[in-house]
Write an enzyme that holds these catalytic residues in place. Structure first.
Site: not given
Lengths: 411, 412
Positions: A224, A260, A143
């Protein structure tokens, strides 16, 4: 009236300092907004969309909000570590209700400002207390925001091989090789599931070998996990790697996001956990996390954490949530299948299997920057330069158009 | 995995003000009073969700068109502009000149931190950690933490509280301004100074501004109590607006925790006043980069509440009323506490209780007297002698006055 004495004004802009460049991910949305093409598609930022292309507020969220509204709660400050019912449930979601870690109380979990805030607290903590090398190893690619987060916290970034462009899949051999060469006690960042940006996840057998090498090298594993539930549709399956590592004795760091999987993006709901040696260490670590958090934002926002806690702690809502997460993941999986079918129909001779093999919100199409540029300019399909598309932006209504565009720029 | 990575992590002391509240919670004494942490309380000693906030929250929950999507990195645009207007005034020339911008932040703390991070990167050179940062003596303790963690190595006190006269040490303050190295940063409390409750008068502010302009010092306002102090938004923003009118570029870290009672939703705004819109644009773009690695984008709920309220004339008026309610109750408690101490014949002068403004009062009690208050009387206050006036009610004020009386007469 206005006495601007230019010579004496404390202008804090150094003459040559420039505008910051637009954020590569969020900048895509800005450009999309300006486009007037009715067929435009925003496959940039990773926020889920339903099959009508609209933001989706989960029913369990609306129900939780109604419950909360009835309670007429006050707005007193949370503690620095946040809402207790939230952080407990957050840890339980990740580790599993039967986790030995939870039973022993040797984890510390604090509420954070979603995933970014969690990573930053973790990075700050490592910067201040990690006795090992200052290097954090990221998968290549990772990311985009991981690098500046760790850098701003004072850590240094290195990489281990991860994505294999020749297969659009996992470079397992390369990853193991690189990880086995990482200096002892370094920090290695792992995406728990639904790797961002590639969508390529290791298989369980591969995770097992990775765990072994990390153990051998005595590395500190920092997970993560921004997509638990969102990847496969099954929250336990998506947390498997984290739980396996813990079982294997790794005392991990863990960042969680509910942006999300609960659709709580703008409410900024997340957690940061450290699995410690024992409760004494957990207390010490907790006290230092508070010292880090206080000079950034004092204490975290209530609203989103309250919603998440209500969902996680109310059996009916929890079941509903599992269904809705499953639904979101399924729609994504369906879109992957339809995209590949569409490309075949267009007559593409390329192998698009990776679109189906990859998992989660993102797909690394394999498109090159020039192809991406054409896709944007000629078809108003917006995505990041690395060829990443957010599957969430694909609908049954536009998947055909997307297939057509991709085929046009790749034939 | 053998040795723990965190074996050497030391136990950190708890943050004092929260420890105080924790101790208060554990205390079973029936007459205990909490005059510690700074949150408003009603006369029943209960938290107060502002009626206008309840109203707006209902509107938000019922609005099916609202979702939970990400805000932009810099925050909700309607919130940012409305919040800056509240500080600078609707008719602010700086706003008309398009040289005012803002970053929605997590409370006043977040606004201070983003401002501090920016200054460390881009002010007085680049990545200059040695610019002196001046904070008042005393100040809100977290000011030190914010600037320290932003990387600054030279955080200094400027004279502020005069313990002998129980008021502002103006001479000391002005002297520090004259002697501070050029480009030093000064953190100024816009109103209702925390913890002393002592603010400069308008004339005193003018003197401060004159020196700061002449000596090229950076103005960083901390505005956590606008409206809460006097009951008037305009009055409480006078200093900020004066400095803007004098041509300063400056930051204002605004908090809506107290004046909206939105403590736990973390609603803050860093207002940036620049020389022109070009400088402003570049500054905001760099702040965006800082925000992105700190929290990515700010929380939505609190900003929506404040934005809806500030941008609707009816709701705005209702809010002003709610704020005045809070300010008035504090003023009443100040009056009554002073009156009761005078009636008791408590040694010393107690004019400072009514001369001071805002949530806090620096009583002048010394640490031993504070200890007496806490241990013997179960009245919880900070070791500095700071009390939160909001913790006083018509039901406990006699007990508190009596406690202060005893502390002063029995303990030296």
């Amino acid at each position: 009236w206005l006495l601007l004495r230019s010579g004496k004004c404390t202008s804090f802009m150094v003459g040559w300092s420039s505008n910051g460049p637009p954020d590569p991910i969020l900048g895509v949305t800005e450009a999309f907004k300006r486009d007037t093409n009715p067929k435009k598609m925003n496959l940039g930022v990773g926020a889920y969309r339903n099959d009508q292309g609209k933001p989706f507020v989960l029913s369990c969220v609306r129900k939780a909000e109604a419950l909360i509204a009835e309670k007429q709660l006050d707005k007193e400050y949370l503690g620095i570590g946040g809402l207790g019912e939230f952080s407990k449930a957050c840890a339980q979601l990740a580790l599993g209700a039967d986790s030995e870690v939870l039973k022993s109380g040797r984890n510390i979990t604090v509420q954070t400002i979603s995933g970014t805030g969690s990573l930053r607290i973790g990075a700050n903590f490592l910067s201040r207390f990690h006795a090992g090398p200052r290097d954090v190893y990221l998968p290549k690619p990772s990311w985009g925001n991981h690098t500046p987060i760790f850098r701003d916290a004072g850590m240094q970034l290195k990489a281990y091989r991860y994505y294999d462009p020749s297969t659009c899949g996992f470079d397992f051999k390369g990853a193991l090789e690189d990880i086995s060469n990482i200096p002892e006690q370094s920090v290695i960042l792992l995406h728990a599931c639904a790797h961002n940006p590639t969508g390529v996840d290791p298989r369980p057998e591969q995770w097992k070998e990775i765990s072994e090498v990390i153990k051998k090298r005595n590395l500190l594993a920092f997970f993560d996990m921004a997509y638990q539930g969102f990847a496969s549709g099954d929250i336990d399956r998506d947390a498997w790697a984290v739980r396996y590592f813990i079982e294997q004795g790794h005392n991990v760091l863990l960042s969680q996001s509910f942006a999300k999987n609960m659709g709580l993006y703008g409410e900024r709901v997340g957690g940061f956990s450290v699995v410690c040696k024992d409760t004494d260490e957990a207390k010490r670590v907790e006290s230092q996390l508070k010292i880090l958090i206080r000079p950034i934002y004092s204490n975290p926002p209530m609203n989103g954490a309250r919603i998440a806690a209500t969902i996680l702690n109310t059996p009916d809502l929890y079941s509903l949530w599992l269904e809705e997460v499953h639904g979101m993941a399924n729609r994504i999986i369906k879109m992957r299948e339809q995209l590949v079918a569409g490309l075949k129909k267009e007559g593409s001779s390329h192998n698009w299997q990776h679109v189906i093999d990859q998992i989660g919100m993102f797909c690394f199409t394999g498109l090159k920057p020039e192809q991406v540029e054409r896709l944007t300019k000629e078809f108003s399909v917006y995505m990041t330069k690395d060829g990443r598309i957010s599957m969430a932006g694909v609908t049954s209504g536009n998947v055909g158009y997307l297939a057509h565009g991709i085929h046009a720029v790749t034939k | 995995i053998a040795m723990s990575t965190f074996t050497d992590v030391p136990q950190a002391p708890p943050v004092a003000v929260f420890k105080l509240t924790a101790d208060f919670k554990d205390d079973p004494h029936p007459q205990k009073v909490n005059l510690g942490v700074g949150a408003y309380r009603t006369d029943d000693c209960l938290p107060w969700v502002l009626p206008v906030v309840k109203k707006v929250e209902r509107l938000i929950v019922e609005d099916e068109s609202l979702n939970h999507e990400y805000l932009p990195i810099l925050g909700l645009p309607e919130f940012r502009s409305a919040a800056s207007k509240v500080a600078l005034g609707d008719d602010s020339p700086a706003i008309k000149d398009n040289r005012v911008g803002a970053v929605q932040c997590l409370g006043g703390t977040g606004a201070l931190r983003i401002g501090a991070d920016f200054l460390q990167r881009w002010y007085n050179g680049t990545n200059n950690t040695s610019t002196p940062i001046y904070v008042s003596a005393p100040t809100w303790e977290n000011h030190n933490g914010v600037f320290k963690d932003a990387g600054f190595t030279d955080i200094r006190p400027y004279h502020y509280w005069d313990g002998n006269k129980r008021g502002l040490d103006l001479d000391g303050l002005l002297d520090d301004l004259e002697k501070a190295p050029e480009k030093s940063v000064f953190v100024l409390h816009a109103c209702a100074h925390n913890p002393t409750g002592t603010d400069p008068t308008q004339d005193e502010w003018k003197k401060i501004a004159e020196i700061m302009m002449r000596r090229n010092l950076f103005v960083f306002f901390d505005s956590a109590y606008q409206g809460f102090a006097s009951g008037s938004l305009e009055k409480d923003a006078w200093a900020i607006r004066y400095f803007v009118s004098q041509g300063f570029e400056l930051f204002v870290a605004q908090s809506f925790s107290k004046n909206f009672g939105l403590y736990n939703e973390r609603v803050g705004n860093l207002t940036v006043v620049a020389r022109d819109s070009d400088n402003l644009t570049r500054t905001l773009s760099q702040m965006e980069k800082i925000v992105r690695t700190t929290w990515s984008n700010p929380p939505s709920q609190g900003a929506r509440i404040v934005s809806k309220t500030l941008n609707c004339p009816e709701l705005f008026a209702e809010w002003q009323g709610n704020v005045k309610t809070m300010a008035d109750r504090v003023l009443l408690m100040r009056d009554q506490l002073r009156a009761k101490l005078l009636a008791l014949g408590t040694p010393g002068t107690w004019d400072h209780i009514t001369a001071q403004i805002g949530m806090f009062s620096f009583t002048g009690l010394n640490p031993k007297q504070v200890e007496y208050m806490v241990k013997e009387r179960h009245v919880y206050l900070m070791a500095s002698g700071r009390i939160n006036m909001c913790g006083l009610t018509s039901k406990n004020i006699d007990y508190v006055a009596q406690s202060i009386h005893e502390a002063v007469t029995k303990v030296q």
